[in-house]
Design a protein around this motif. Structure first.
Motif, PDB file in Angstrom:
ATOM      1  N   VAL A 205       0.853  -1.188   0.000  1.00 54.98           N
ATOM      2  CA  VAL A 205       0.000   0.000   0.000  1.00 54.98           C
ATOM      3  C   VAL A 205       0.889   1.238   0.000  1.00 54.98           C
ATOM      4  O   VAL A 205       2.102   1.169   0.275  1.00 54.98           O
ATOM      5  CB  VAL A 205      -0.936   0.039   1.230  1.00 54.98           C
ATOM      6  N   GLU A 206       0.243   2.357  -0.277  1.00 60.33           N
ATOM      7  CA  GLU A 206       0.942   3.644  -0.244  1.00 60.33           C
ATOM      8  C   GLU A 206       0.245   4.547   0.767  1.00 60.33           C
ATOM      9  O   GLU A 206      -0.981   4.632   0.804  1.00 60.33           O
ATOM     10  CB  GLU A 206       0.928   4.288  -1.627  1.00 60.33           C
ATOM     11  N   VAL A 207       1.048   5.202   1.599  1.00 59.28           N
ATOM     12  CA  VAL A 207       0.555   6.187   2.555  1.00 59.28           C
ATOM     13  C   VAL A 207       1.459   7.411   2.462  1.00 59.28           C
ATOM     14  O   VAL A 207       2.679   7.291   2.635  1.00 59.28           O
ATOM     15  CB  VAL A 207       0.540   5.639   3.998  1.00 59.28           C
ATOM     16  N   SER A 208       0.886   8.565   2.139  1.00 60.37           N
ATOM     17  CA  SER A 208       1.637   9.826   2.021  1.00 60.37           C
ATOM     18  C   SER A 208       2.815   9.694   1.065  1.00 60.37           C
ATOM     19  O   SER A 208       3.926  10.174   1.343  1.00 60.37           O
ATOM     20  CB  SER A 208       2.112  10.297   3.400  1.00 60.37           C
ATOM     21  N   GLY A 209       2.593   8.975  -0.045  1.00 60.80           N
ATOM     22  CA  GLY A 209       3.608   8.855  -1.077  1.00 60.80           C
ATOM     23  C   GLY A 209       4.691   7.833  -0.824  1.00 60.80           C
ATOM     24  O   GLY A 209       5.624   7.701  -1.622  1.00 60.80           O
ATOM     25  N   VAL A 210       4.585   7.072   0.287  1.00 57.72           N
ATOM     26  CA  VAL A 210       5.601   6.071   0.637  1.00 57.72           C
ATOM     27  C   VAL A 210       4.968   4.681   0.526  1.00 57.72           C
ATOM     28  O   VAL A 210       3.837   4.456   0.972  1.00 57.72           O
ATOM     29  CB  VAL A 210       6.141   6.293   2.062  1.00 57.72           C
ATOM     30  N   LYS A 211       5.708   3.740  -0.053  1.00 54.63           N
ATOM     31  CA  LYS A 211       5.234   2.366  -0.223  1.00 54.63           C
ATOM     32  C   LYS A 211       5.573   1.530   1.006  1.00 54.63           C
ATOM     33  O   LYS A 211       6.684   1.600   1.548  1.00 54.63           O
ATOM     34  CB  LYS A 211       5.878   1.737  -1.460  1.00 54.63           C
ATOM     35  N   TYR A 212       4.606   0.736   1.440  1.00 54.63           N
ATOM     36  CA  TYR A 212       4.797  -0.201   2.546  1.00 54.63           C
ATOM     37  C   TYR A 212       4.306  -1.577   2.101  1.00 54.63           C
ATOM     38  O   TYR A 212       3.344  -1.675   1.327  1.00 54.63           O
ATOM     39  CB  TYR A 212       4.045   0.262   3.792  1.00 54.63           C
ATOM     40  N   SER A 213       4.967  -2.636   2.609  1.00 59.00           N
ATOM     41  CA  SER A 213       4.727  -3.971   2.070  1.00 59.00           C
ATOM     42  C   SER A 213       4.490  -5.004   3.163  1.00 59.00           C
ATOM     43  O   SER A 213       4.559  -4.702   4.370  1.00 59.00           O
ATOM     44  CB  SER A 213       5.920  -4.396   1.200  1.00 59.00           C
ATOM     45  N   LYS A 214       4.241  -6.216   2.702  1.00 61.85           N
ATOM     46  CA  LYS A 214       3.970  -7.364   3.554  1.00 61.85           C
ATOM     47  C   LYS A 214       4.929  -7.434   4.734  1.00 61.85           C
ATOM     48  O   LYS A 214       6.145  -7.263   4.575  1.00 61.85           O
ATOM     49  CB  LYS A 214       4.089  -8.639   2.717  1.00 61.85           C
ATOM     50  N   GLY A 215       4.374  -7.684   5.919  1.00 63.13           N
ATOM     51  CA  GLY A 215       5.191  -7.859   7.118  1.00 63.13           C
ATOM     52  C   GLY A 215       5.439  -6.591   7.902  1.00 63.13           C
ATOM     53  O   GLY A 215       6.128  -6.633   8.926  1.00 63.13           O
ATOM     54  N   GLN A 216       4.868  -5.467   7.481  1.00 67.34           N
ATOM     55  CA  GLN A 216       5.051  -4.205   8.191  1.00 67.34           C
ATOM     56  C   GLN A 216       3.760  -3.796   8.884  1.00 67.34           C
ATOM     57  O   GLN A 216       2.672  -3.994   8.356  1.00 67.34           O
ATOM     58  CB  GLN A 216       5.478  -3.093   7.231  1.00 67.34           C
ATOM     59  N   MET A 217       3.910  -3.217  10.071  1.00 70.19           N
ATOM     60  CA  MET A 217       2.794  -2.600  10.777  1.00 70.19           C
ATOM     61  C   MET A 217       3.034  -1.100  10.854  1.00 70.19           C
ATOM     62  O   MET A 217       4.130  -0.658  11.222  1.00 70.19           O
ATOM     63  CB  MET A 217       2.628  -3.165  12.188  1.00 70.19           C
ATOM     64  N   LEU A 218       2.015  -0.318  10.527  1.00 70.94           N
ATOM     65  CA  LEU A 218       2.085   1.140  10.612  1.00 70.94           C
ATOM     66  C   LEU A 218       1.219   1.589  11.778  1.00 70.94           C
ATOM     67  O   LEU A 218       0.041   1.209  11.873  1.00 70.94           O
ATOM     68  CB  LEU A 218       1.596   1.800   9.329  1.00 70.94           C
ATOM     69  N   VAL A 219       1.808   2.370  12.682  1.00 72.78           N
ATOM     70  CA  VAL A 219       1.122   2.871  13.869  1.00 72.78           C
ATOM     71  C   VAL A 219       0.993   4.383  13.742  1.00 72.78           C
ATOM     72  O   VAL A 219       1.973   5.066  13.411  1.00 72.78           O
ATOM     73  CB  VAL A 219       1.901   2.512  15.157  1.00 72.78           C
ATOM     74  N   PHE A 220      -0.208   4.912  14.033  1.00 73.64           N
ATOM     75  CA  PHE A 220      -0.474   6.324  13.817  1.00 73.64           C
ATOM     76  C   PHE A 220      -0.820   7.036  15.118  1.00 73.64           C
ATOM     77  O   PHE A 220      -1.448   6.468  16.012  1.00 73.64           O
ATOM     78  CB  PHE A 220      -1.632   6.497  12.819  1.00 73.64           C
ATOM     79  N   THR A 221      -0.407   8.305  15.198  1.00 67.09           N
ATOM     80  CA  THR A 221      -0.709   9.115  16.356  1.00 67.09           C
ATOM     81  C   THR A 221      -2.175   9.523  16.341  1.00 67.09           C
ATOM     82  O   THR A 221      -2.840   9.508  15.305  1.00 67.09           O
ATOM     83  CB  THR A 221       0.169  10.380  16.384  1.00 67.09           C
ATOM     84  N   LYS A 222      -2.666   9.913  17.497  1.00 66.02           N
ATOM     85  CA  LYS A 222      -4.071  10.300  17.648  1.00 66.02           C
ATOM     86  C   LYS A 222      -4.397  11.504  16.768  1.00 66.02           C
ATOM     87  O   LYS A 222      -3.628  12.452  16.671  1.00 66.02           O
ATOM     88  CB  LYS A 222      -4.350  10.636  19.111  1.00 66.02           C
ATOM     89  N   GLY A 223      -5.555  11.440  16.124  1.00 65.48           N
ATOM     90  CA  GLY A 223      -6.020  12.564  15.328  1.00 65.48           C
ATOM     91  C   GLY A 223      -5.568  12.562  13.888  1.00 65.48           C
ATOM     92  O   GLY A 223      -6.012  13.387  13.095  1.00 65.48           O
ATOM     93  N   VAL A 224      -4.694  11.633  13.519  1.00 63.71           N
ATOM     94  CA  VAL A 224      -4.216  11.545  12.142  1.00 63.71           C
ATOM     95  C   VAL A 224      -5.106  10.568  11.377  1.00 63.71           C
ATOM     96  O   VAL A 224      -5.400   9.468  11.855  1.00 63.71           O
ATOM     97  CB  VAL A 224      -2.742  11.070  12.100  1.00 63.71           C
ATOM     98  N   ASP A 225      -5.539  10.984  10.202  1.00 62.58           N
ATOM     99  CA  ASP A 225      -6.415  10.150   9.390  1.00 62.58           C
ATOM    100  C   ASP A 225      -5.742   9.842   8.056  1.00 62.58           C
ATOM    101  O   ASP A 225      -5.960  10.521   7.059  1.00 62.58           O
ATOM    102  CB  ASP A 225      -7.757  10.862   9.161  1.00 62.58           C
ATOM    103  N   PRO A 226      -4.904   8.803   8.016  1.00 60.80           N
ATOM    104  CA  PRO A 226      -4.146   8.494   6.805  1.00 60.80           C
ATOM    105  C   PRO A 226      -5.034   7.975   5.692  1.00 60.80           C
ATOM    106  O   PRO A 226      -6.049   7.308   5.933  1.00 60.80           O
ATOM    107  CB  PRO A 226      -3.171   7.412   7.273  1.00 60.80           C
ATOM    108  N   LEU A 227      -4.658   8.249   4.469  1.00 59.94           N
ATOM    109  CA  LEU A 227      -5.311   7.676   3.296  1.00 59.94           C
ATOM    110  C   LEU A 227      -4.449   6.526   2.814  1.00 59.94           C
ATOM    111  O   LEU A 227      -3.283   6.718   2.453  1.00 59.94           O
ATOM    112  CB  LEU A 227      -5.469   8.726   2.196  1.00 59.94           C
ATOM    113  N   ILE A 228      -5.012   5.328   2.809  1.00 56.72           N
ATOM    114  CA  ILE A 228      -4.305   4.112   2.411  1.00 56.72           C
ATOM    115  C   ILE A 228      -4.721   3.772   0.989  1.00 56.72           C
ATOM    116  O   ILE A 228      -5.910   3.596   0.715  1.00 56.72           O
ATOM    117  CB  ILE A 228      -4.652   2.956   3.364  1.00 56.72           C
ATOM    118  N   THR A 229      -3.760   3.678   0.084  1.00 64.07           N
ATOM    119  CA  THR A 229      -4.043   3.310  -1.307  1.00 64.07           C
ATOM    120  C   THR A 229      -3.389   1.970  -1.611  1.00 64.07           C
ATOM    121  O   THR A 229      -2.176   1.805  -1.410  1.00 64.07           O
ATOM    122  CB  THR A 229      -3.513   4.374  -2.276  1.00 64.07           C
TER     123      THR A 229
END
Length: 304
Positions: A205-229
């Motif tokens: 997937v892509e979040v804020s222009g950065v690619k992330y792949s299998k085996g990764q967990m993304l943790v977000f701070t309170k109040g942030v609403d990321p768009l996952i593509t």
């Protein structure tokens, strides 16, 4: 903003079963009440002795184990006398409370030929429930609501999110979802909870222009609403909720009190946590505090 990216690490939970361990992580032990997460499989090449995949009877306190399968099947037996086969799309929710033991057996090789794959998480209990009586529940897939939209499929495993809820019994506010995204689909995290993360089971997937792949967990701070593509067909596990406060974790034991961990160690050594009555011929001994032995059930390091 993106708080942290957790890279899964390889661990062994039995003689032949390797997993990718996501939580606990030294920089982030918990997301909401979730204190542990393992991703097992897919196991497509069975060992000559399939029983070497088995996780022998072992104890827990102070948490609920949550097992969810994508493929294959697992037989659960516990010290309450429960025997339950879990199949893909179902949820096994076992609350250890004051103490329980259980095993996870892979007894039907024919059911594993399509590939065994599962996620197990542990949910820490609120302090008032840490010494509650052990419980076990199995929830069939038809009890877990499914939502679909263009390029999106998701099942609510537990908790509340996106206006969905189910009857899975939880002890604190949380959410846990299985999400499938088609290539190009866009998706956001639920906004109801203060701690949120997603784990990429497969795909990218892509979040804020950065690619992330299998085996990764993304943790977000309170109040942030990321768009996952979704950059390709992808499977995500979304989880989080409200924090419970600090917890000690050692081997299979979780507690708000360090001395309770020590008591649990002694209880297991002395046989005060009984074995499953229909699976009591072998068990995992208490690990030596100064070592990390091979095999046995999921073992977070002694972090506290």
């Amino acid at each position: 903003m993106l708080d942290l990216v957790i890279e899964s690490r390889t661990a062994a939970i039995s003689e032949s079963m390797k997993v990718q361990r996501i939580l606990p992580f030294r920089q982030r032990r918990m997301v909401g009440p979730f204190i542990f997460m393992d991703h097992a499989g897919p196991v497509t090449n069975l060992p000559a002795n399939p029983q070497s995949l088995d996780v022998l009877p072992h104890p827990h306190i102070g948490l609920s184990t949550v097992s969810y399968l994508f493929g294959g099947q697992v037989t659960h037996r516990d010290s309450l006398g429960v025997q339950q086969i879990i199949r893909p799309g179902e949820v096994n929710w076992m609350t250890a409370g004051s103490g329980i033991s259980h095993s996870e057996r892979f007894e039907d090789p024919a059911a594993l030929t399509g590939g065994l794959e599962m996620i197990q998480t542990w949910v820490a209990l609120p302090e008032k429930d840490e010494e509650s009586s052990p419980e076990f529940d199995n929830y069939s897939a038809d009890r877990l609501p499914v939502f679909t939209d263009k390029g999106i499929w998701m099942r609510l495993i537990a908790g509340e999110a996106y206006g969905l809820r189910n009857d899975v019994k939880t002890k604190s506010p949380l959410f846990y979802l299985h999400v499938l995204l088609e290539q190009g689909a866009r998706f956001g995290l639920p906004k109801e909870h203060s701690e949120r993360a997603f784990y990429i089971v497969n795909g990218s997937v892509e979040v804020s222009g950065v690619k992330y792949s299998k085996g990764q967990m993304l943790v977000f701070t309170k109040g942030v609403d990321p768009l996952i593509t979704a950059l390709e067909t992808s499977t995500l596990m979304l989880l989080g909720g409200e924090p419970l406060g600090d917890r000690y974790i050692w081997w299979n034991f979780v507690s708000s009190r360090k001395e309770r961990i020590e008591q649990a160690k002694e209880d297991w050594k002395q046989g005060r946590i009984i074995l499953p009555p229909n699976d009591n011929h072998e068990f995992v001994p208490l690990p030596d505090d100064s070592s990390k032995p091979a095999g046995g059930p999921p073992r977070p390091e002694p972090l506290s």
